[in-house]
Design an enzyme around this catalytic site. Sequence first.
Site, short mmCIF file in Angstrom:
data_model
loop_
_atom_site.label_atom_id
_atom_site.label_comp_id
_atom_site.label_asym_id
_atom_site.label_seq_id
_atom_site.Cartn_x
_atom_site.Cartn_y
_atom_site.Cartn_z
N CYS A 197 -0.40 4.19 2.01
CA CYS A 197 -0.22 4.04 3.45
C CYS A 197 1.25 4.26 3.85
CB CYS A 197 -0.60 2.64 3.91
SG CYS A 197 -2.09 1.99 3.18
N ASP A 198 2.16 3.67 3.08
CA ASP A 198 3.55 3.58 3.54
C ASP A 198 4.55 4.41 2.73
OD1 ASP A 198 2.73 1.82 5.51
OD2 ASP A 198 2.98 0.07 4.23
N CYS A 211 0.84 -1.20 0.00
CA CYS A 211 0.00 0.00 0.00
C CYS A 211 0.87 1.25 0.00
CB CYS A 211 -0.93 -0.03 1.22
SG CYS A 211 -2.01 1.42 1.31
P1 FAD Z 1 -10.71 -5.14 6.50
O1 FAD Z 1 -9.85 -4.29 7.34
O2 FAD Z 1 -10.09 -5.91 5.37
O3 FAD Z 1 -11.47 -6.16 7.46
C1 FAD Z 1 -12.21 -7.22 6.94
C2 FAD Z 1 -12.83 -7.96 8.10
O4 FAD Z 1 -13.73 -8.94 7.59
C3 FAD Z 1 -11.83 -8.71 8.98
O5 FAD Z 1 -12.15 -8.49 10.33
C4 FAD Z 1 -12.06 -10.18 8.63
O6 FAD Z 1 -11.79 -11.05 9.71
C5 FAD Z 1 -13.55 -10.14 8.31
N1 FAD Z 1 -14.04 -11.25 7.50
C6 FAD Z 1 -13.67 -11.59 6.23
N2 FAD Z 1 -14.34 -12.71 5.85
C7 FAD Z 1 -15.16 -13.05 6.90
C8 FAD Z 1 -16.06 -14.12 7.13
N3 FAD Z 1 -16.27 -15.07 6.22
N4 FAD Z 1 -16.71 -14.17 8.33
C9 FAD Z 1 -16.51 -13.20 9.26
N5 FAD Z 1 -15.65 -12.18 9.09
C10 FAD Z 1 -14.97 -12.12 7.92
N6 FAD Z 1 -5.28 2.36 5.30
C11 FAD Z 1 -5.10 3.59 5.79
O7 FAD Z 1 -6.02 4.41 5.77
N7 FAD Z 1 -3.91 3.95 6.37
C12 FAD Z 1 -2.87 3.10 6.49
O8 FAD Z 1 -1.81 3.48 6.98
C13 FAD Z 1 -3.04 1.79 5.98
N8 FAD Z 1 -2.04 0.90 6.07
C14 FAD Z 1 -2.24 -0.37 5.59
C15 FAD Z 1 -1.19 -1.28 5.71
C16 FAD Z 1 -1.36 -2.58 5.27
C17 FAD Z 1 -0.22 -3.56 5.43
C18 FAD Z 1 -2.57 -2.97 4.66
C19 FAD Z 1 -2.75 -4.39 4.19
C20 FAD Z 1 -3.61 -2.06 4.52
C21 FAD Z 1 -3.44 -0.75 4.97
N9 FAD Z 1 -4.44 0.19 4.85
C22 FAD Z 1 -4.28 1.44 5.36
C23 FAD Z 1 -5.71 -0.14 4.20
C24 FAD Z 1 -6.78 -0.41 5.28
O9 FAD Z 1 -6.27 -1.35 6.19
C25 FAD Z 1 -8.05 -0.94 4.63
O10 FAD Z 1 -8.50 -0.02 3.65
C26 FAD Z 1 -9.13 -1.15 5.68
O11 FAD Z 1 -8.70 -2.02 6.69
C27 FAD Z 1 -10.40 -1.72 5.04
O12 FAD Z 1 -11.30 -1.91 6.06
P2 FAD Z 1 -12.53 -2.93 5.92
O13 FAD Z 1 -13.30 -2.77 7.18
O14 FAD Z 1 -13.21 -2.70 4.64
O15 FAD Z 1 -11.91 -4.37 5.81
#
Ligand code: FAD
Length: 322
Positions: free
Chosen positions: A140-141, A137
């Site tokens: 992010c980084d 990302c």
């Molecule tokens: P996610 O965070 O992907 O969460 C998905 C959730 O769904 C998880 O809890 C998982 O367990 C759950 N889930 C999936 N399938 C199932 C199932 N079948 N049953 C029950 N639960 C399930 N964004 C920033 O704004 N700033 C940053 O600095 C940043 N750094 C990042 C660094 C890294 C290494 C990564 C990978 C991403 C980063 N991001 C950052 C991006 C950010 O993390 C994502 O945009 C954000 O987390 C998305 O949120 P979400 O709630 O959509 O899903």
Amino acid sequence: MATTHKTRMLIIGSGPGGLSAAIYGARAGMQPIVVQGLQPGGQLTITTDVENYPGFREVIQGPWLMQEMEAQAVHVGTRMMYDVITSVDLEGPTFKAIGDSGDVYEGETLVIATGAQAQWLGVPGEQELSGKGVSACATCDGFFYRGKKVVVIGGGNTAVEEALYLTNHSDEVTLIHRRDTLRAEKILQDRLFANPKIKVVWNQRVERFLDGENGELRALALIDTQTGEQSEILTDGAFVAIGHAPATELFKGKLPMDETGYLLVEPGTPKTEIPGVFACGDVMDHTYRQAITAAGTGCMAALDAERYLAHRDFAEAAKVEA
Ligand code: FAD
Ligand code: NAP
């Protein structure tokens, strides 16, 4: 023994999208249930420094931020379930999800917040050096590589956009692609080739990520896909940009998706085509993929779920009176 849990708002996923929906839903009296999945707290639990989530002057840690979000959601009345959903029934009027535990979760509304996962190369050193020079990302980084050398791996829109973005921080960006043509749209390619800070290295496959004495990324071992010749490229940061996979397997054939598997919603809203079923965060957003946008759409999903229930309850009460 399997238990059935009932709620006004069932949320699948505990990243910033799901937990923001829970905070708003709980404060609206919907007593939400969050099924956390295999990665409680979501993607931010696998990173370290977060510098772009509003509200914090100093750098914060991703896992800490997610613990705080979870605590806030619980504090206002959310029930957290440590389970993984293995199947869903979206026929309605209540929506059912079956957990790996055998438990059944029934929601009068459903918020899908299952996120997306970056695809990784799966070569030695990649996971070991994740957060120590290897990232998926740039938004992010990228900031951490000001004035340093970085590489981007991939040849699609994401890779080209990440390379262009990284030139805001770094004067030396190298795009490494396994073929001799890019998959990215022409307009992005034109911008890439016109940018003097970016060099493209063609026909190279990454064989492994190599660390230095400080335990951080030092170089990438490459192999030429045409000649088999081996080489090394020194770098401070490597951004793997070979695609993301939204976690939408559960919804195949049940909800419309685009060709890459992202859930389709009514533009500008978290509404899926099924009334009462909403999607937020990365699972419906292949463009922004940020914690703040996931949190924002999570809030929208909760507000729309509340309105959906209010309309439904009002219509049912009117029927009884008539
Ligand atoms: P996610 O965070 O992907 O969460 C998905 C959730 O769904 C998880 O809890 C998982 O367990 C759950 N889930 C999936 N399938 C199932 C199932 N079948 N049953 C029950 N639960 C399930 N964004 C920033 O704004 N700033 C940053 O600095 C940043 N750094 C990042 C660094 C890294 C290494 C990564 C990978 C991403 C980063 N991001 C950052 C991006 C950010 O993390 C994502 O945009 C954000 O987390 C998305 O949120 P979400 O709630 O959509 O899903
Ligand atoms: P993508 O289009 O699937 O491209 C992935 C790239 O990574 C390809 O160039 C592919 O190489 C390469 N790749 C895949 N696996 C690899 C491996 N194991 N080793 C080395 N290279 C590998 O993915 P994306 O760029 O993330 O885009 C996903 C979707 O989002 C696309 O539909 C894209 O158009 C869209 N998107 C749009 C925008 C925009 O409109 N601005 C921005 C970002 C993404 P090959 O080319 O050799 O297959």
